[in-house]
Design an enzyme around this catalytic site. Structure first.
Site, PDB file in Angstrom:
ATOM      1  CE  LYS A 179      71.001 -70.523  -4.186  1.00  0.00           C
ATOM      2  NZ  LYS A 179      69.692 -70.898  -4.666  1.00  0.00           N
TER       3      LYS A 179
HETATM    4  C1  LIG Z   1      68.824 -71.856  -5.408  1.00  0.00           C
HETATM    5  C2  LIG Z   1      67.767 -71.486  -6.380  1.00  0.00           C
HETATM    6  C3  LIG Z   1      66.506 -72.105  -6.380  1.00  0.00           C
HETATM    7  C4  LIG Z   1      66.171 -73.283  -5.509  1.00  0.00           C
HETATM    8  O1  LIG Z   1      66.446 -73.132  -4.176  1.00  0.00           O
HETATM    9  P1  LIG Z   1      66.737 -74.452  -3.280  1.00  0.00           P
HETATM   10  O2  LIG Z   1      66.747 -73.905  -1.893  1.00  0.00           O
HETATM   11  O3  LIG Z   1      68.050 -75.000  -3.715  1.00  0.00           O
HETATM   12  O4  LIG Z   1      65.618 -75.407  -3.511  1.00  0.00           O
HETATM   13  C5  LIG Z   1      65.561 -71.654  -7.275  1.00  0.00           C
HETATM   14  N1  LIG Z   1      65.823 -70.658  -8.145  1.00  0.00           N
HETATM   15  C6  LIG Z   1      67.021 -70.058  -8.190  1.00  0.00           C
HETATM   16  C7  LIG Z   1      67.245 -68.955  -9.163  1.00  0.00           C
HETATM   17  C8  LIG Z   1      68.043 -70.468  -7.328  1.00  0.00           C
HETATM   18  O5  LIG Z   1      69.239 -69.883  -7.403  1.00  0.00           O
END
Ligand SMILES: *Cc1c(COP(=O)(O)O)cnc(C)c1O
Length: 360
Positions: A179
């Site tokens: 991210k």
């Molecule tokens: C990454 C992501 C999640 C989940 O996050 P995690 O930290 O991997 O549990 C949920 N929604 C979206 C749109 C994402 O990109």
């Protein structure tokens, strides 16, 4: 190889972690509290509640909104599976609405058609770093008395008409290493409502305000001080990271603009798109299938991603649950998208190389 994603971990993050390790408080402690305060300030909200993933943020947000069995939650089928799975975790039912072709985000008109007497919430997703049409969505929510849980897991620092992602009703962020900023695993919930924040704090920690007194069924979804120390260092850099992503995206847009058959991503007026992903659409005029384009790029050492190859309502597990509807825009787009590297480690030379390959 130019990877599709790469976390940037510097001395600040390493020293922060070392200090936590030496402090002896390695689970949830003062660093989590500090990170929550700093993140709330960054988004411009009263409260931030740290958890151990973006998935946990969505789950806890739904629990704290009192959503459960018999309730329906409207969301997009063109997102990571965690968005709608979090609804299933609570016993409620995800209801899918189709997306807009130009932003890849949930279509407010389609939301309206899905509202029933059981609808309790909407989960718009700020896909790829572009905020959903929050003005229209908040208006719908107000008309029908619905909660809005914004999945901003890909949109740290994104804005719409100057308003930050995650600053509407409830925001959910992920800090997974791919991210725009990371805590290793991690997530956070943002909100202005104090009552909601209190309930969210209970939901992520065994339903207790005071240790060993339990007021509701809760979970253990807490962030650690180790993660928070990484997050505090990353939060100082997020705007610089985002600027680099945006600059890379702008360069790619300039270089690819004359290539027929490639549709480039664009930000809607008033939107700051933070390009968690830079996602092109490859259409028939390009003269090469998407699979072949990916192979050509990968063979040249360029990492790619498909986010997401199969909309959620078509996933085997959801078919088993009885989902048999169609969402034509999401289905079409899922066959066309390719994401290209624009993360902060990607250089201008890398961008030249990527665009040259696509032009050839
Ligand atoms: C990454 C992501 C999640 C989940 O996050 P995690 O930290 O991997 O549990 C949920 N929604 C979206 C749109 C994402 O990109």
């Amino acid at each position: 190889m130019i990877p599709i994603a790469k976390p940037l971990i510097g001395e600040e993050e390493i020293n922060g972690v070392m200090n936590v390790m030496r402090s002896g408080t390695i689970a949830e402690g003062p660093k989590v509290k500090e990170f929550e305060e700093e993140f709330a300030k960054y988004v411009g909200v009263e409260h931030a509640i740290a958890v151990n993933s973006g998935t946990a943020a969505l789950h806890v947000a739904l629990l704290a909104k009192g959503i459960g069995k018999g309730d329906e939650v409207i969301t997009t089928p063109f997102t990571f599976i965690a968005t709608s799975n979090s609804v299933l975790f609570t016993g409620a039912k995800p209801v899918f609405a189709d997306i807009e072709e130009n932003t890849f985000n949930i279509d407010p008109e389609s939301i309206k058609n899905k509202i029933t007497k059981n609808t309790k919430a909407i989960i718009p997703v700020d896909l790829y770093g572009h905020v959903a049409d929050m003005k229209a969505i908040m208006d719908i929510a107000e008309d029908h008395d619905l909660a809005v849980i914004e999945d901003a897991c890909q949109a740290h620092g994104a804005t719409q008409n100057g308003k930050m992602a995650g600053s509407y009703d409830v925001g959910c962020f992920s800090f997974y290493p791919t991210k725009n900023m990371t805590t290793s695993e991690g997530g956070i919930i943002t909100a202005n409502d104090g009552k909601f924040a209190e309930k969210a704090r209970m939901a992520k920690s065994h339903g207790s305000k005071v240790r060993y007194y339990h007021e509701m069924l809760g979970f253990n979804l807490r962030m650690t001080d180790i993660g928070a120390a990484i997050g505090l260092a990353q939060l100082k850099k997020i705007d610089v990271f985002n600027e680099k992503r945006m600059a890379n995206a702008k360069l790619l847009n300039e270089k690819l603009k004359d290539v027929s058959g490639i549709i480039m991503p664009s930000a809607m007026p008033g939107c700051k798109h933070v390009f968690h992903q830079y996602t092109i659409r490859v259409t028939e005029e390009y003269g090469m299938s998407r699979d072949d384009v990916i192979k050509m790029l990968n063979d040249a050492g360029i990492g790619t991603g498909i986010y997401y190859p199969l909309p959620i309502h078509q996933q085997p597990f959801y078919k088993e649950l009885g989902y048999d509807e169609t969402h034509p825009v999401a289905e079409k787009i899922s066959k066309e998208v390719i994401s290209l590297p624009v993360h902060p480690s990607v250089t201008a030379e890398d961008i030249d190389f990527i665009s040259e390959r696509l032009k050839r």
